[in-house]
Design a protein around this motif. Structure first.
Motif, short mmCIF file in Angstrom:
data_model
loop_
_atom_site.label_atom_id
_atom_site.label_comp_id
_atom_site.label_asym_id
_atom_site.label_seq_id
_atom_site.Cartn_x
_atom_site.Cartn_y
_atom_site.Cartn_z
N ARG A 52 44.28 76.95 59.88
CA ARG A 52 43.00 77.62 60.12
C ARG A 52 43.18 78.85 61.00
N CYS B 21 41.92 74.26 45.14
CA CYS B 21 41.02 73.72 46.15
C CYS B 21 40.44 74.79 47.03
N CYS B 22 41.25 75.88 47.23
CA CYS B 22 40.91 76.80 48.30
C CYS B 22 41.11 78.23 47.87
N MET B 30 39.63 79.62 56.59
CA MET B 30 39.51 78.33 55.92
C MET B 30 38.62 77.40 56.73
N THR B 31 37.90 76.55 56.03
CA THR B 31 37.14 75.52 56.72
C THR B 31 38.08 74.39 57.12
N GLU B 33 37.96 71.31 56.27
CA GLU B 33 38.31 70.47 55.11
C GLU B 33 39.36 71.15 54.24
N GLU B 34 39.15 72.41 53.97
CA GLU B 34 40.13 73.15 53.17
C GLU B 34 41.51 73.12 53.84
N THR B 37 43.25 69.82 53.49
CA THR B 37 43.79 69.63 52.15
C THR B 37 45.06 70.44 51.93
N ALA B 38 44.99 71.71 52.22
CA ALA B 38 46.12 72.59 51.96
C ALA B 38 47.30 72.28 52.88
#
Lengths: 124, 124
Positions: A52, B21-22, B30-31, B33-34, B37-38
């Motif tokens: 992030r 996904c992203c 990015m959030t 959640e993203e 995942t990544a």
DNA sequence: CACCTGTATTGATGAGCGTCAACATAGACA
DNA sequence: TGTCTATGTTGACGCTCATCAATACAGGTG
């Protein structure tokens, strides 16, 4: 900290550029050395908080951001500082102090090299 | 193991495809959640041994390889098996037993999604 | 100088990971 | 059935990592 050993994925080229460390993953099996080098970078992005932070810097206007602009990721200030240091050591970010604030910016050639690493062999 | 939760970077699309996904890292921050995942996928490639195994499978003819073809990476057989499992759980590889041997193959759409994640905004 | 804000470092703690030896399982073949 | 080969699982060990509170440092302002 010296300037050496800060861009594992890239090797300084002559004069003004950098060259990717490794061929695409799909071209041939990576050697142990290549894997060691490339894994360091994937590892740096393998933490959600770091990802992030990196994305926040990369998507910020001008490709750079003050720490204060991106430190809202749900962890304490020392932890943010710790992760930014890791990203720097992995060669993904550079930092510069300007007055009170410290600005981080992405190393664009590193992004390109990572993209190449994951590129498919033409028509897959 | 069920088939669910095996492709974190991709979401099953209608019928025959998968969708990333992203958005690219550079498009917007990015959030959480993203990033979660990544990061799972980057983390999977963040170990030198796993990276070599993945590259060995990805570069093998036909995009698949028997474990016996790729297990020469300097660690014990259980460790190889352990890492292949991790790559499978991360959605990067799939496996299939054919007689005595087990074949691993890369999920090509995952490679494409990772490449997109690292793509630069047109002319950088 | 003193004080405040922004950022980095230190030290400690708990969780997670990579590795191996030992063992278990699956399939082929006699 | 038994045996051999290929692969997966279990359990344990040592190490690394993510996190925080406390502290230190840097630069601005008064």
């Amino acid at each position: 900290m010296s300037n050496a050993k800060v861009l594992p994925l890239l090797e300084p080229a002559d004069g003004q550029g950098v060259a990717p460390c490794c061929p695409p993953l799909t071209e041939r099996p990576m050697t142990a050395e290549e894997a060691e080098t490339a894994a360091r970078m994937f590892k740096a992005l393998g933490d959600p908080v770091r990802l992030r932070l990196f994305s926040a810097v990369a998507s910020h206007e001008g490709g750079e951001a003050c720490v204060c602009d991106i430190s809202d990721v749900g962890v304490s200030q020392p932890t943010v500082s710790h992760h930014l240091k890791k990203l720097k050591e992995a060669g993904l970010l550079t930092s510069e102090r300007r007055g009170t604030w410290v600005y981080y910016r992405v190393e664009p050639s590193v992004l390109a090299a990572m993209g190449k690493l994951l590129s498919l062999p033409a028509a897959a």
